[in-house]
Design a protein around this motif. Structure first.
Motif, PDB file in Angstrom:
ATOM      1  N   LEU A  38       4.433 -12.581   2.684  1.00  0.00           N
ATOM      2  CA  LEU A  38       3.743 -12.964   1.459  1.00  0.00           C
ATOM      3  C   LEU A  38       2.933 -11.770   0.979  1.00  0.00           C
ATOM      4  O   LEU A  38       2.167 -11.188   1.750  1.00  0.00           O
ATOM      5  N   LEU A  39       3.106 -11.386  -0.269  1.00  0.00           N
ATOM      6  CA  LEU A  39       2.322 -10.300  -0.849  1.00  0.00           C
ATOM      7  C   LEU A  39       0.976 -10.868  -1.272  1.00  0.00           C
ATOM      8  O   LEU A  39       0.894 -11.724  -2.147  1.00  0.00           O
ATOM      9  N   VAL A  40      -0.079 -10.414  -0.637  1.00  0.00           N
ATOM     10  CA  VAL A  40      -1.434 -10.898  -0.888  1.00  0.00           C
ATOM     11  C   VAL A  40      -2.136 -10.035  -1.937  1.00  0.00           C
ATOM     12  O   VAL A  40      -2.861 -10.537  -2.796  1.00  0.00           O
ATOM     13  N   GLU A  41      -1.919  -8.712  -1.874  1.00  0.00           N
ATOM     14  CA  GLU A  41      -2.604  -7.800  -2.797  1.00  0.00           C
ATOM     15  C   GLU A  41      -1.837  -6.482  -2.888  1.00  0.00           C
ATOM     16  O   GLU A  41      -1.379  -5.954  -1.875  1.00  0.00           O
ATOM     17  N   LYS A  42      -1.696  -5.974  -4.101  1.00  0.00           N
ATOM     18  CA  LYS A  42      -1.146  -4.630  -4.298  1.00  0.00           C
ATOM     19  C   LYS A  42      -2.329  -3.676  -4.280  1.00  0.00           C
ATOM     20  O   LYS A  42      -2.942  -3.398  -5.309  1.00  0.00           O
ATOM     21  N   THR A  43      -2.660  -3.193  -3.100  1.00  0.00           N
ATOM     22  CA  THR A  43      -3.830  -2.338  -2.907  1.00  0.00           C
ATOM     23  C   THR A  43      -3.747  -1.091  -3.782  1.00  0.00           C
ATOM     24  O   THR A  43      -4.716  -0.714  -4.422  1.00  0.00           O
ATOM     25  N   ASP A  44      -2.601  -0.441  -3.785  1.00  0.00           N
ATOM     26  CA  ASP A  44      -2.286   0.658  -4.694  1.00  0.00           C
ATOM     27  C   ASP A  44      -0.772   0.762  -4.753  1.00  0.00           C
ATOM     28  O   ASP A  44      -0.079  -0.114  -4.243  1.00  0.00           O
ATOM     29  N   ASP A  45      -0.236   1.797  -5.378  1.00  0.00           N
ATOM     30  CA  ASP A  45       1.219   1.897  -5.520  1.00  0.00           C
ATOM     31  C   ASP A  45       1.940   2.091  -4.186  1.00  0.00           C
ATOM     32  O   ASP A  45       3.104   1.705  -4.050  1.00  0.00           O
ATOM     33  N   ASP A  46       1.273   2.678  -3.209  1.00  0.00           N
ATOM     34  CA  ASP A  46       1.924   3.016  -1.945  1.00  0.00           C
ATOM     35  C   ASP A  46       1.688   2.018  -0.819  1.00  0.00           C
ATOM     36  O   ASP A  46       2.470   1.970   0.132  1.00  0.00           O
ATOM     37  N   TRP A  47       0.605   1.244  -0.876  1.00  0.00           N
ATOM     38  CA  TRP A  47       0.240   0.335   0.208  1.00  0.00           C
ATOM     39  C   TRP A  47      -0.054  -1.057  -0.329  1.00  0.00           C
ATOM     40  O   TRP A  47      -0.819  -1.208  -1.276  1.00  0.00           O
ATOM     41  N   TRP A  48       0.578  -2.063   0.272  1.00  0.00           N
ATOM     42  CA  TRP A  48       0.376  -3.450  -0.139  1.00  0.00           C
ATOM     43  C   TRP A  48      -0.111  -4.268   1.046  1.00  0.00           C
ATOM     44  O   TRP A  48       0.341  -4.076   2.185  1.00  0.00           O
ATOM     45  N   LYS A  49      -1.011  -5.212   0.758  1.00  0.00           N
ATOM     46  CA  LYS A  49      -1.479  -6.130   1.795  1.00  0.00           C
ATOM     47  C   LYS A  49      -0.535  -7.325   1.835  1.00  0.00           C
ATOM     48  O   LYS A  49      -0.303  -7.981   0.818  1.00  0.00           O
ATOM     49  N   VAL A  50       0.010  -7.590   3.014  1.00  0.00           N
ATOM     50  CA  VAL A  50       0.965  -8.683   3.198  1.00  0.00           C
ATOM     51  C   VAL A  50       0.539  -9.549   4.374  1.00  0.00           C
ATOM     52  O   VAL A  50      -0.295  -9.149   5.189  1.00  0.00           O
ATOM     53  N   LYS A  51       1.153 -10.712   4.445  1.00  0.00           N
ATOM     54  CA  LYS A  51       0.949 -11.621   5.562  1.00  0.00           C
ATOM     55  C   LYS A  51       2.313 -12.181   5.938  1.00  0.00           C
ATOM     56  O   LYS A  51       3.088 -12.541   5.055  1.00  0.00           O
ATOM     57  N   PRO A  52       2.637 -12.243   7.228  1.00  0.00           N
ATOM     58  CA  PRO A  52       3.923 -12.812   7.627  1.00  0.00           C
ATOM     59  C   PRO A  52       4.041 -14.258   7.140  1.00  0.00           C
ATOM     60  O   PRO A  52       3.107 -15.038   7.264  1.00  0.00           O
TER      61      PRO A  52
END
Length: 85
Positions: free
Chosen positions: A35-49
């Motif tokens: 699950l995409l929780v947050e697009k922190t920036d273009d290179d790194w995204w916060k996800v959760k299994p």
């Protein structure tokens, strides 16, 4: 089914395995659903299994994940997971 809903931006699938390099990152395995929780920036995204309620989210390289189909996402939304619009 629980009355609580997880909120997320999109459903992703891991394209590659990723081993975390720091404490704020998480390990993912190829073909794992996330699950995409947050697009922190273009290179790194916060996800959760996906489907794992006791695991905290973490960062993964955005190049290591891809979106899954809208139909698949809608099926899971009906099962109690709510997308952020």
């Amino acid at each position: 089914m629980s009355d609580e809903h997880e909120e997320y931006i999109a459903v992703l699938k891991a394209s590659y395995d990723y081993i975390p390099q720091s404490e704020d990152e998480i390990e993912i395995k190829e073909d794992q659903l996330l699950l995409l929780v947050e697009k922190t920036d273009d290179d790194w995204w916060k996800v959760k299994p996906m489907g794992v309620s006791d695991v905290q989210g973490g960062l993964v390289p955005s190049a290591y994940v891809e979106s899954v189909s809208a139909h698949w996402t809608a099926t899971w939304t009906r099962r109690g997971i709510r997308a952020k619009l």
